[in-house]
Design a protein around this motif. Structure first.
Motif, mmCIF file in Angstrom:
data_model
loop_
_atom_site.group_PDB
_atom_site.id
_atom_site.type_symbol
_atom_site.label_atom_id
_atom_site.label_comp_id
_atom_site.label_asym_id
_atom_site.label_seq_id
_atom_site.Cartn_x
_atom_site.Cartn_y
_atom_site.Cartn_z
ATOM 1 N N GLY A 120 0.795 -1.208 0.000
ATOM 2 C CA GLY A 120 0.000 0.000 0.000
ATOM 3 C C GLY A 120 0.832 1.264 0.000
ATOM 4 N N ALA A 121 2.138 1.159 -0.087
ATOM 5 C CA ALA A 121 2.996 2.342 -0.098
ATOM 6 C C ALA A 121 3.092 2.877 -1.521
ATOM 7 C CB ALA A 121 4.393 1.972 0.409
ATOM 8 N N ALA A 122 3.430 4.168 -1.637
ATOM 9 C CA ALA A 122 3.632 4.773 -2.946
ATOM 10 C C ALA A 122 4.894 4.191 -3.565
ATOM 11 C CB ALA A 122 3.762 6.289 -2.809
ATOM 12 N N PRO A 123 4.929 4.061 -4.913
ATOM 13 C CA PRO A 123 6.129 3.504 -5.543
ATOM 14 C C PRO A 123 7.327 4.414 -5.330
ATOM 15 C CG PRO A 123 4.601 4.347 -7.194
ATOM 16 C CD PRO A 123 3.913 4.432 -5.874
ATOM 17 N N ARG A 124 8.474 3.806 -5.074
ATOM 18 C CA ARG A 124 9.704 4.568 -4.845
ATOM 19 C C ARG A 124 10.643 4.329 -6.007
ATOM 20 N NH1 ARG A 124 12.132 4.921 0.996
ATOM 21 N NH2 ARG A 124 13.773 5.530 -0.402
ATOM 22 N N SER A 125 11.408 5.337 -6.298
ATOM 23 C CA SER A 125 12.417 5.237 -7.344
ATOM 24 C C SER A 125 13.754 4.932 -6.672
ATOM 25 C CB SER A 125 12.464 6.560 -8.101
ATOM 26 O OG SER A 125 13.522 6.559 -8.999
ATOM 27 N N ASP A 126 14.588 4.176 -7.353
ATOM 28 C CA ASP A 126 15.883 3.811 -6.789
ATOM 29 C C ASP A 126 17.002 4.754 -7.209
ATOM 30 O OD1 ASP A 126 14.782 1.649 -5.481
ATOM 31 O OD2 ASP A 126 15.232 0.238 -7.086
ATOM 32 N N VAL A 127 16.665 5.921 -7.769
ATOM 33 C CA VAL A 127 17.696 6.863 -8.208
ATOM 34 C C VAL A 127 17.938 7.910 -7.130
ATOM 35 C CG1 VAL A 127 17.142 6.539 -10.640
ATOM 36 C CG2 VAL A 127 16.086 8.386 -9.385
ATOM 37 N N SER A 128 19.102 8.548 -7.201
ATOM 38 C CA SER A 128 19.414 9.601 -6.242
ATOM 39 C C SER A 128 18.561 10.835 -6.542
ATOM 40 C CB SER A 128 20.896 9.966 -6.340
ATOM 41 O OG SER A 128 21.147 10.634 -7.559
ATOM 42 N N PRO A 129 18.339 11.694 -5.555
ATOM 43 C CA PRO A 129 17.540 12.901 -5.794
ATOM 44 C C PRO A 129 18.130 13.795 -6.892
ATOM 45 C CG PRO A 129 17.750 12.515 -3.448
ATOM 46 C CD PRO A 129 18.643 11.525 -4.133
ATOM 47 N N ALA A 130 19.452 13.900 -6.979
ATOM 48 C CA ALA A 130 20.072 14.727 -8.014
ATOM 49 C C ALA A 130 19.816 14.142 -9.408
ATOM 50 C CB ALA A 130 21.564 14.855 -7.770
ATOM 51 N N ARG A 131 19.941 12.843 -9.522
ATOM 52 C CA ARG A 131 19.691 12.202 -10.818
ATOM 53 C C ARG A 131 18.219 12.302 -11.195
ATOM 54 N NH1 ARG A 131 21.563 6.288 -13.009
ATOM 55 N NH2 ARG A 131 20.840 6.668 -15.117
ATOM 56 N N TRP A 132 17.334 12.187 -10.209
ATOM 57 C CA TRP A 132 15.903 12.308 -10.462
ATOM 58 C C TRP A 132 15.573 13.697 -10.991
ATOM 59 C CZ3 TRP A 132 12.199 15.316 -7.742
ATOM 60 C CH2 TRP A 132 10.878 15.073 -8.116
ATOM 61 N N GLN A 133 16.163 14.735 -10.395
ATOM 62 C CA GLN A 133 15.922 16.099 -10.879
ATOM 63 C C GLN A 133 16.436 16.260 -12.309
ATOM 64 O OE1 GLN A 133 17.655 18.623 -7.880
ATOM 65 N NE2 GLN A 133 15.781 18.622 -6.658
ATOM 66 N N GLY A 134 17.536 15.617 -12.635
ATOM 67 C CA GLY A 134 18.044 15.627 -13.999
ATOM 68 C C GLY A 134 17.077 14.959 -14.962
ATOM 69 N N GLN A 135 16.437 13.879 -14.516
ATOM 70 C CA GLN A 135 15.451 13.193 -15.343
ATOM 71 C C GLN A 135 14.232 14.080 -15.585
ATOM 72 O OE1 GLN A 135 14.708 9.630 -13.080
ATOM 73 N NE2 GLN A 135 16.361 8.485 -14.077
ATOM 74 N N ILE A 136 13.846 14.855 -14.571
ATOM 75 C CA ILE A 136 12.707 15.770 -14.700
ATOM 76 C C ILE A 136 13.048 16.834 -15.741
ATOM 77 C CG2 ILE A 136 11.273 17.478 -13.512
ATOM 78 C CD1 ILE A 136 10.800 14.514 -12.683
ATOM 79 N N GLN A 137 14.235 17.428 -15.625
ATOM 80 C CA GLN A 137 14.648 18.479 -16.560
ATOM 81 C C GLN A 137 14.753 17.925 -17.979
ATOM 82 O OE1 GLN A 137 15.103 21.785 -15.499
ATOM 83 N NE2 GLN A 137 14.912 22.095 -17.694
ATOM 84 N N ALA A 138 15.286 16.718 -18.122
ATOM 85 C CA ALA A 138 15.414 16.102 -19.447
ATOM 86 C C ALA A 138 14.045 15.850 -20.059
ATOM 87 C CB ALA A 138 16.198 14.790 -19.343
#
Length: 140
Positions: A46-64
């Motif tokens: 019942g938990a929200a899905p988590r990503s296994d990437v670092s927060p910095a890499r995740w922000q890079g994915q958002i910008q990309a």
């Protein structure tokens, strides 16, 4: 001496056989990866899905992702628009608004539409809602 052309050989047409549908062999599914096993475990709890990437890499994915969907509007000119929104635990964008206008309503609307087009985003590493503010630069 006059040249003689050889008479063309008559073509023999073979009767075509109708295509028979091939029986598909059942294929076994590949074993699940560790990442999918982890996400299945979390989703069953019942938990929200988590990503296994670092927060910095995740922000890079958002910008990309934003850059991939960015379109310069006709007659928009140049400008910098800052957009704020929240990325939910599932990656959906909500609460999309202008944080700072470019002074050009065409560019401002294009930036808001960009976030809507790019949604859904990769799930945040924390698994919860993450507020984000992003500058979007429109140049010719």
């Amino acid at each position: 001496m006059p040249e003689r052309k050889a008479a063309p050989k008559p073509r023999r047409e073979r009767p075509r056989e109708e295509a028979k549908p091939r029986a598909q062999k059942p294929r076994a599914a590949p074993p699940p990866s560790r990442a999918s096993q982890a996400s299945n475990t979390q989703s069953t709890q019942g938990a929200a899905p988590r990503s296994d990437v670092s927060p910095a890499r995740w922000q890079g994915q958002i910008q990309a992702r934003l850059n991939r969907f960015k379109r310069t509007p006709r007659g928009g000119g140049q400008g910098l628009v800052t957009v704020s929104f929240t990325i939910t635990g599932s990656g959906a964008a909500s609460g999309i608004r202008l944080a700072r206008s470019s002074g050009n309503p065409v560019l401002d609307q294009a930036a808001l539409d960009l976030v809507r087009r790019a949604s859904p985003f990769p799930a945040p590493p924390s698994g919860g809602n993450v507020p984000i503010t992003v500058p979007i630069n429109y140049t010719r």
